[in-house]
Structure formats: C-alpha cells, structure tokens
Design a protein around this motif. Structure first.
Motif, PDB file in Angstrom:
ATOM      1  N   TYR A   1      -2.816  13.888 -13.318  1.00  0.00           N
ATOM      2  CA  TYR A   1      -1.849  14.489 -12.512  1.00  0.00           C
ATOM      3  C   TYR A   1      -1.219  15.439 -13.136  1.00  0.00           C
ATOM      4  N   ALA A   2      -0.640  16.534 -13.014  1.00  0.00           N
ATOM      5  CA  ALA A   2      -0.115  17.291 -12.848  1.00  0.00           C
ATOM      6  C   ALA A   2       0.577  18.554 -11.946  1.00  0.00           C
ATOM      7  N   PRO A   3       1.901  17.415 -10.972  1.00  0.00           N
ATOM      8  CA  PRO A   3       2.703  18.487  -9.868  1.00  0.00           C
ATOM      9  C   PRO A   3       3.200  19.343 -10.232  1.00  0.00           C
ATOM     10  N   ASN A   4       3.331  20.373  -9.454  1.00  0.00           N
ATOM     11  CA  ASN A   4       4.231  21.569  -9.324  1.00  0.00           C
ATOM     12  C   ASN A   4       5.020  21.787  -8.557  1.00  0.00           C
ATOM     13  N   SER A   5       5.371  20.955  -7.773  1.00  0.00           N
ATOM     14  CA  SER A   5       6.377  21.178  -7.287  1.00  0.00           C
ATOM     15  C   SER A   5       7.600  20.154  -6.971  1.00  0.00           C
ATOM     16  N   PRO A   6       8.587  20.132  -7.131  1.00  0.00           N
ATOM     17  CA  PRO A   6       9.667  18.796  -6.586  1.00  0.00           C
ATOM     18  C   PRO A   6       9.247  18.147  -6.082  1.00  0.00           C
ATOM     19  N   TYR A   7       8.226  18.586  -4.137  1.00  0.00           N
ATOM     20  CA  TYR A   7       7.405  17.770  -3.682  1.00  0.00           C
ATOM     21  C   TYR A   7       7.165  16.636  -4.242  1.00  0.00           C
ATOM     22  N   SER A   8       6.200  17.508  -5.022  1.00  0.00           N
ATOM     23  CA  SER A   8       4.671  16.457  -5.775  1.00  0.00           C
ATOM     24  C   SER A   8       5.070  15.868  -6.865  1.00  0.00           C
ATOM     25  N   ALA A   9       5.950  16.349  -8.031  1.00  0.00           N
ATOM     26  CA  ALA A   9       6.697  16.003  -8.635  1.00  0.00           C
ATOM     27  C   ALA A   9       7.480  14.275  -8.496  1.00  0.00           C
ATOM     28  N   SER A  10       8.209  14.131  -7.501  1.00  0.00           N
ATOM     29  CA  SER A  10       8.985  13.036  -6.659  1.00  0.00           C
ATOM     30  C   SER A  10       7.357  11.306  -5.927  1.00  0.00           C
TER      31      SER A  10
ATOM     32  N   ASP B   1     -13.432  25.192 -10.098  1.00  0.00           N
ATOM     33  CA  ASP B   1     -13.212  23.943 -10.625  1.00  0.00           C
ATOM     34  C   ASP B   1     -13.790  22.598  -9.126  1.00  0.00           C
ATOM     35  N   PRO B   2     -14.249  21.495 -10.298  1.00  0.00           N
ATOM     36  CA  PRO B   2     -14.808  20.521  -8.999  1.00  0.00           C
ATOM     37  C   PRO B   2     -13.565  19.948  -8.374  1.00  0.00           C
ATOM     38  N   ALA B   3     -13.708  18.939  -7.332  1.00  0.00           N
ATOM     39  CA  ALA B   3     -12.347  18.281  -6.924  1.00  0.00           C
ATOM     40  C   ALA B   3     -11.974  17.505  -7.179  1.00  0.00           C
ATOM     41  N   PHE B   4     -10.542  16.813  -7.076  1.00  0.00           N
ATOM     42  CA  PHE B   4      -9.785  15.939  -7.510  1.00  0.00           C
ATOM     43  C   PHE B   4     -10.488  14.834  -7.291  1.00  0.00           C
TER      44      PHE B   4
ATOM     45  N   HIS C   1       0.900  -1.158   0.095  1.00  0.00           N
ATOM     46  CA  HIS C   1      -0.116  -0.016  -0.298  1.00  0.00           C
ATOM     47  C   HIS C   1       0.936   1.479  -0.198  1.00  0.00           C
ATOM     48  N   HIS C   2       1.072   2.420  -1.083  1.00  0.00           N
ATOM     49  CA  HIS C   2       1.495   3.024  -1.240  1.00  0.00           C
ATOM     50  C   HIS C   2       0.723   3.950  -0.549  1.00  0.00           C
ATOM     51  N   VAL C   3       1.860   5.460   0.295  1.00  0.00           N
ATOM     52  CA  VAL C   3       0.516   6.601   0.808  1.00  0.00           C
ATOM     53  C   VAL C   3       0.946   7.883  -0.235  1.00  0.00           C
ATOM     54  N   SER C   4      -0.018   8.601  -0.752  1.00  0.00           N
ATOM     55  CA  SER C   4       0.466   9.833  -1.867  1.00  0.00           C
ATOM     56  C   SER C   4      -0.434  10.370  -1.348  1.00  0.00           C
ATOM     57  N   THR C   5      -0.360  11.913  -2.257  1.00  0.00           N
ATOM     58  CA  THR C   5      -1.605  13.183  -1.574  1.00  0.00           C
ATOM     59  C   THR C   5      -2.399  13.360  -2.442  1.00  0.00           C
ATOM     60  N   ASP C   6      -2.930  14.397  -2.398  1.00  0.00           N
ATOM     61  CA  ASP C   6      -3.650  14.765  -3.253  1.00  0.00           C
ATOM     62  C   ASP C   6      -3.292  16.011  -4.160  1.00  0.00           C
TER      63      ASP C   6
END
Ligand code: NAD
Length: 360
Positions: A159-168, A150-153, A135-140
């Motif tokens: 996927y459209a990550p914007n920071s090095p954290y979210s991209a990783s 906009d409607p919620a995710f 089980h992998h714990v990820s983020t919104d």
C-alpha cells in the motif's frame, strides 16, 4: 443460505447499482440500505426497488454505532456490504475531515457493531458466533501510482496511498484486516479500479463530459490528460463483489478490474466521437438537446479545455485481477465499447436525473 444484507452507501453510484443487481440476481434475499444521503447520495437512485417488500431504506450515518447495532438486531443482518464513503479525490484535497470521519471512523463504527452483535453477544449467551460476512469495498488507489511500464497492482502490492482519499481508504482496509486477525470477524475486501455507468455523479470524468457536451460547455482536462485509469462497467463490479461474498476466502483481498487502461484524454475523445455519431444519426436528439451544438456539428472535441492539474495526481492505475479470475472465475462481461454505449444511452435518457446535480 438466504442472505439479509446491510448495504452501506446504497444510495450512491456503485451502491445503488449493486442493490439493483443483487435484488435481480438474488430475489429471495433482503436488502437494507443505510445511507446518510450526503451530496453524493440520492434516494431516486433506488426508486425502482423502493416498493419491494424485501427492500428497506434507512436514512442514517455509519458513524452512529448504536443505530448500526440496532439494525443488525432488528433485521437479523448476516451480511454487510460496505460502500459508504467520501469518494471524490478533489474534495479530499480541499476538505479531508469528512474523509477521515466517514472512511476511517465510519468503518471502525461498523466493525465495532458487527463484532458485538455477531461475535461478542452470542458468546456471552453461551452460543457460537452467528454466521456472518463483512464485505469491505475498497479501491485500487490504495496501491499508489504506477510508472508506464510497471506491472499492474496485485493483492500483495504494498500500500502507498497518495491522496487523503486513498489514505483514508487504506486505513479502513487495515482496520478490516485487523478485525479478522484479532477478533475473528469474517471479512473479505475487494479493491476495484475506476467504475463507470448509470447513476455516476456528474462531477466525475465520464458523466461530466457527457453532460457538458449536451450543454455545450468546456470539457475540463487536468494537466496533459495522460493520467491512465483502468475502467470497469459498474455492473461488472457488482458481479465481482457477489462472487467474493459467495466464494471468496475469509480474510482475503480480491482485486477487481477490467484490463482496460485508458488515458483520460483518450476517453474524452472517444465519448466526443460517440456523441457526434449519435447526434448525426438521430434528429430527435438534436431536438431534445438543442444546446449540444458542437455535437450536432460533429465537433465536440473542440470543447476540450486543459486546466491546472490536481496536486499529487497519480499517473497510472492498473489492476491485475488474476487471483479473482483464477479463484472465483471472475471476468467482466462488458467490453469498453458496449459499456460506454450503455452509459451514454442512460445519460441521454435520464436528463432529469443528472441535470439537478450539476454545480456549474
Ligand atoms: P459515492 O460517493 O457515489 O457514494 C457514497 C455513498 O455513501 C453516498 O450515497 C453517500 O450518501 C453515502 N455516505 C457517505 N457518508 C456516509 C455516512 N457517514 N454514513 C452513511 N452513508 C454515507 O461513491 P461510489 O463511487 O459509489 O463509491 C462507493 C465505494 O466504492 C466507496 O467506498 C469507494 O471508495 C469505492 N470505490 C469506488 C470506485 C469508483 O470508481 N467510484 C472504484 C473503486 C472503489
């Protein structure tokens, strides 16, 4: 089936809360925590379970594939719950290397070890792959940012990550998915919104505000403070992960969230008001925190101080948890009112935990 869990990052904020939750609700299971004890990991977060016979702590790095393999064999692990990560967006902007290493290479290392021990070795020995779950714990944050209307995710939001954290984190999610599709590893992934609650490292918004009011220090707010996040009490996240592990379909992603959107500035004002009320009605608090003079005077909000915004700061995150709700019966049990009250109480009672962790 009795589970033996390898919980990576179990000495961090959410991992530790998850371990407490799991051992309380599944007392016959065993839990092995693997944690490198970075600045964000704290062995004291696990103090209350350290003496249990079905709990073990291993100090080590998820990037050490040999160690992970050894643990999978030694403890006969059948479930990995993968929290270990570099998790602070600001740190990912000033120093992305550790994020690439732990979040991407570390996840890859765990997947490689899991495939070998759970699938390849049994097959080489003429056996079926052993029953398992990764089980992998990820983020919104992997979904990027939303406009005000906009409607919620949803799980099928691109996927459209914007920071090095979210991209990783996005990269690690893709690797997990690929190990299911290519090699048949039994995986599930959960994407959760912002958590709050006990053991939250005091560089993050909610504990930082509490600690700064108690020390009569400025309350730093990025930009205009109108960044919106969807907040969930950490134990509700743990319950959501438990449901996904027990009832979720293999290969699927599940969003976990609180339907609880707040602008940062409004959260700060709410916490200030709650702290002012607490100090007004409890003279003992005034004695214990003599520096909290603004709270004592009922004007904590005067400590608010706007600072330069974070580069590329996402404006809004919101989770649509309909799938998790409909398929797994998931619903948060804490309201924001009760969750914040519990959190505030925890920080007021555990100064010896958070004070040594403060940088300024
Ligand atoms: P945290 O920073 O508090 O804890 C991370 C833990 O991982 C620490 O104990 C640290 O020592 C450990 N760790 C770091 N690198 C390691 C390595 N190479 N090997 C072994 N252990 C290592 O993080 P958190 O807030 O508890 O988040 C846990 C997970 O949940 C992360 O994967 C994060 O992306 C995800 N998540 C967090 C939130 C949130 O609001 N905090 C929301 C959604 C998802």
């Amino acid at each position: 089936m009795k589970k033996t869990l390898l919980v990576t990052g179990g000495a961090g904020f959410i991992g530790a809360n998850f371990v407490h939750y799991w051992l309380k609700s599944n007392p016959d299971d065993s839990v092995i925590v693997l944690d490198a004890l970075t600045y964000a990991g704290n062995i004291d977060n696990l103090a209350s379970v350290q003496s249990l016979a079905n709990f073990h702590f291993v100090h080590g790095d998820i990037c050490d594939t040999d160690l992970v393999e050894k643990l999978l064999h030694e403890y006969q692990i059948n479930t990995i719950v993968h929290f270990a990560a570099e998790s602070h967006v600001d740190r990912s902007i000033t120093g992305p290397d550790a994020f690439i290493e732990t979040n991407i290479m570390g996840t890859y290392s765990l997947l490689k070890a899991s495939k070998k021990v759970w699938i390849d070795l049994p097959k080489e020995q003429g056996r079926e792959s052993v029953s398992h779950r990764f089980h992998h714990v990820s983020t919104d944050e992997v979904y990027g940012t939303l406009g005000p209307d906009d409607p919620a995710f949803r799980e099928d939001t691109a996927y459209a990550p914007n920071s090095p954290y979210s991209a990783s984190k996005a990269a690690s999610d893709h690797l997990v998915r690929a190990y299911h599709h290519t090699y048949g590893l039994d995986v599930t992934t959960s994407n959760c919104s912002n958590n709050y609650g006990p053991y939250h490292f005091p560089e993050k918004l909610i504990p930082l505000i509490i600690a700064n009011v108690l020390r009569n220090k400025p309350l730093p707010i990025y930009g205009d403070g109108q960044q919106i996040r969807d907040w969930l009490y950490v134990e509700d996240h743990a319950r959501g992960i438990e449901l996904v592990i027990n009832k979720g379909r293999v290969g699927e992603n599940y969003n976990i969230g609180g339907h609880n959107e707040w602008a940062n500035i409004d959260i700060v004002k709410l916490i200030c008001d709650k702290m002012d009320q607490a100090f007004a009605t409890d003279p003992l608090l005034q004695k214990r925190f003599p520096l909290a003079s603004q709270a004592i005077a009922g004007e904590s909000q005067s400590l608010i101080s706007y600072v330069t915004d974070r580069p590329g700061h996402d404006r809004r995150y919101a989770i649509d948890a309909t799938k998790t709700n409909q398929e797994l019966g998931y619903k948060p049990s804490e309201s924001f009112e009760t969750g914040i009250a519990k959190t505030l109480q925890w920080y007021l009672s555990n100064e010896s935990w958070w004070k040594p962790l403060l940088i300024n």
